[in-house]
Design a protein around this motif. Sequence first.
Motif, mmCIF file in Angstrom:
data_model
loop_
_atom_site.group_PDB
_atom_site.id
_atom_site.type_symbol
_atom_site.label_atom_id
_atom_site.label_comp_id
_atom_site.label_asym_id
_atom_site.label_seq_id
_atom_site.Cartn_x
_atom_site.Cartn_y
_atom_site.Cartn_z
ATOM 1 N N SER A 139 3.320 -1.261 -6.109
ATOM 2 C CA SER A 139 2.689 -0.411 -5.086
ATOM 3 C C SER A 139 1.324 -0.071 -5.619
ATOM 4 O O SER A 139 1.093 -0.025 -6.915
ATOM 5 N N ILE A 140 0.490 0.232 -4.766
ATOM 6 C CA ILE A 140 -1.039 0.435 -5.190
ATOM 7 C C ILE A 140 -1.378 1.421 -4.146
ATOM 8 O O ILE A 140 -1.211 1.472 -2.868
ATOM 9 N N GLU A 141 -2.008 2.492 -4.941
ATOM 10 C CA GLU A 141 -2.803 3.637 -3.859
ATOM 11 C C GLU A 141 -3.669 3.016 -2.899
ATOM 12 O O GLU A 141 -4.233 2.155 -3.024
ATOM 13 N N ALA A 184 -7.444 2.219 -3.742
ATOM 14 C CA ALA A 184 -7.580 0.990 -4.675
ATOM 15 C C ALA A 184 -6.962 -0.209 -4.086
ATOM 16 O O ALA A 184 -7.575 -1.265 -4.349
ATOM 17 N N PHE A 185 -6.364 -0.254 -2.918
ATOM 18 C CA PHE A 185 -5.743 -1.294 -2.213
ATOM 19 C C PHE A 185 -7.225 -1.752 -1.383
ATOM 20 O O PHE A 185 -7.417 -2.950 -1.359
ATOM 21 N N TYR A 186 -7.934 -0.689 -0.893
ATOM 22 C CA TYR A 186 -9.007 -1.383 -0.144
ATOM 23 C C TYR A 186 -9.911 -1.916 -1.192
ATOM 24 O O TYR A 186 -10.712 -3.102 -0.805
ATOM 25 N N ASP A 187 -10.112 -1.410 -2.181
ATOM 26 C CA ASP A 187 -11.047 -2.142 -3.466
ATOM 27 C C ASP A 187 -10.427 -3.440 -3.947
ATOM 28 O O ASP A 187 -11.154 -4.670 -3.850
ATOM 29 N N LEU A 188 -9.178 -3.680 -3.756
ATOM 30 C CA LEU A 188 -8.560 -4.884 -4.185
ATOM 31 C C LEU A 188 -8.636 -6.010 -3.034
ATOM 32 O O LEU A 188 -9.053 -7.097 -3.238
ATOM 33 N N ALA A 189 -8.688 -5.505 -1.811
ATOM 34 C CA ALA A 189 -8.862 -6.289 -0.713
ATOM 35 C C ALA A 189 -10.052 -6.804 -0.716
ATOM 36 O O ALA A 189 -10.440 -7.881 -0.173
ATOM 37 N N TYR A 241 0.948 1.413 7.344
ATOM 38 C CA TYR A 241 1.133 1.138 5.869
ATOM 39 C C TYR A 241 1.849 -0.262 6.005
ATOM 40 O O TYR A 241 2.511 -0.518 5.185
ATOM 41 N N GLY A 242 1.339 -1.389 6.880
ATOM 42 C CA GLY A 242 1.811 -2.246 7.042
ATOM 43 C C GLY A 242 0.933 -3.436 6.201
ATOM 44 O O GLY A 242 0.310 -4.313 6.789
ATOM 45 N N CYS A 243 0.531 -2.989 5.203
ATOM 46 C CA CYS A 243 -0.565 -3.743 4.256
ATOM 47 C C CYS A 243 -0.037 -4.281 3.081
ATOM 48 O O CYS A 243 0.573 -3.091 2.258
ATOM 49 N N PHE A 244 -0.192 -5.421 2.689
ATOM 50 C CA PHE A 244 0.364 -6.021 1.444
ATOM 51 C C PHE A 244 -0.671 -6.947 0.669
ATOM 52 O O PHE A 244 -1.432 -7.395 1.243
ATOM 53 N N ALA A 245 -0.467 -7.170 -0.595
ATOM 54 C CA ALA A 245 -1.253 -8.047 -1.222
ATOM 55 C C ALA A 245 -0.407 -9.147 -2.030
ATOM 56 O O ALA A 245 0.518 -8.713 -2.671
ATOM 57 N N PHE A 246 -0.702 -10.263 -1.747
ATOM 58 C CA PHE A 246 0.135 -11.435 -2.369
ATOM 59 C C PHE A 246 -0.969 -12.318 -3.291
ATOM 60 O O PHE A 246 -1.884 -12.758 -2.925
ATOM 61 N N LYS A 247 -0.496 -12.430 -4.553
ATOM 62 C CA LYS A 247 -1.009 -13.264 -5.459
ATOM 63 C C LYS A 247 -0.601 -14.685 -5.546
ATOM 64 O O LYS A 247 0.464 -15.026 -5.788
ATOM 65 N N LYS A 248 -1.502 -15.446 -5.456
ATOM 66 C CA LYS A 248 -0.911 -17.072 -5.207
ATOM 67 C C LYS A 248 -0.679 -17.441 -6.658
ATOM 68 O O LYS A 248 -1.254 -17.506 -7.747
ATOM 69 N N GLY A 249 0.528 -18.444 -6.559
ATOM 70 C CA GLY A 249 0.978 -18.974 -7.714
ATOM 71 C C GLY A 249 0.688 -20.480 -7.941
ATOM 72 O O GLY A 249 -0.386 -20.824 -7.237
ATOM 73 N N MET A 266 0.915 -1.107 0.137
ATOM 74 C CA MET A 266 0.100 -0.081 -0.141
ATOM 75 C C MET A 266 0.913 1.172 -0.028
ATOM 76 O O MET A 266 1.772 1.440 0.881
ATOM 77 N N GLU A 267 0.711 2.141 -1.063
ATOM 78 C CA GLU A 267 1.280 3.255 -0.904
ATOM 79 C C GLU A 267 1.099 4.346 0.223
ATOM 80 O O GLU A 267 -0.220 4.454 0.574
ATOM 81 N N ILE A 268 1.933 5.125 0.299
ATOM 82 C CA ILE A 268 1.637 6.084 1.450
ATOM 83 C C ILE A 268 1.131 7.284 0.848
ATOM 84 O O ILE A 268 1.762 7.615 -0.228
ATOM 85 N N VAL A 269 -0.114 7.493 1.463
ATOM 86 C CA VAL A 269 -0.532 8.950 0.962
ATOM 87 C C VAL A 269 0.097 10.108 0.621
ATOM 88 O O VAL A 269 0.809 10.508 1.305
ATOM 89 N N ASP A 270 0.231 10.558 -0.501
ATOM 90 C CA ASP A 270 0.969 11.805 -1.219
ATOM 91 C C ASP A 270 2.581 11.186 -1.296
ATOM 92 O O ASP A 270 3.349 12.423 -1.349
ATOM 93 N N LYS A 271 2.855 10.253 -0.972
ATOM 94 C CA LYS A 271 4.238 9.981 -1.126
ATOM 95 C C LYS A 271 4.384 8.362 -1.635
ATOM 96 O O LYS A 271 5.103 7.628 -0.866
ATOM 97 N N PRO A 272 3.879 8.324 -2.770
ATOM 98 C CA PRO A 272 3.992 6.997 -3.484
ATOM 99 C C PRO A 272 5.072 6.268 -3.459
ATOM 100 O O PRO A 272 5.266 4.839 -3.622
#
Length: 151
Positions: free
Chosen positions: A111-113, A116-121, A136-144, A79-85
């Motif tokens: 990185s994701i705004e 947009a991260f909330y929508d993905l989540a 900003y300890g938030c991440f998305a991982f796509k399973k392989g 997750m990007e930091i607001v105003d500091k991507p």
Amino acid sequence: MLKSIDPALNAEVLGALRAMGHGDDVIICDTNFPADSVARQTVLGTLLRIDNVSAARATRAILSVMPLDSFVPEPALRMEIVDKPDEVPPVQAEVQKEVDAAEGRAMPMGSIERFAFYDLAKKAYCVIQTGERRFYGCFAFKKGVIPPDAD
């Protein structure tokens, strides 16, 4: 306790990771993320927890059993930091090290705004909330996938 299974992984988390399919997303979030309300909108529909560990420690545990998707350019997102991507805070640098270690090579996270991260989540398979208290300890991982054994 199970042999070769990271003790941070509880039965509910292991069940969800096993049930996920190729291309499904798992969200790892900090304690400030609206985890319960977002998790109710996911495929699983309920919040999972790995309490009392950092985002990096949870990432290490999860990636010890879950492969990242090699069919997409950025299977790991922060997750990007607001105003500091472009700024990467220590919590994200620590998770990046765990991603690289799990993959055995450098694999820069995308990185994701924030919104947009909330929508993905909300569209993810599941949300796992950690004990991470840093912002900003938030991440998305796509399973392989795990390839078949060579004969």
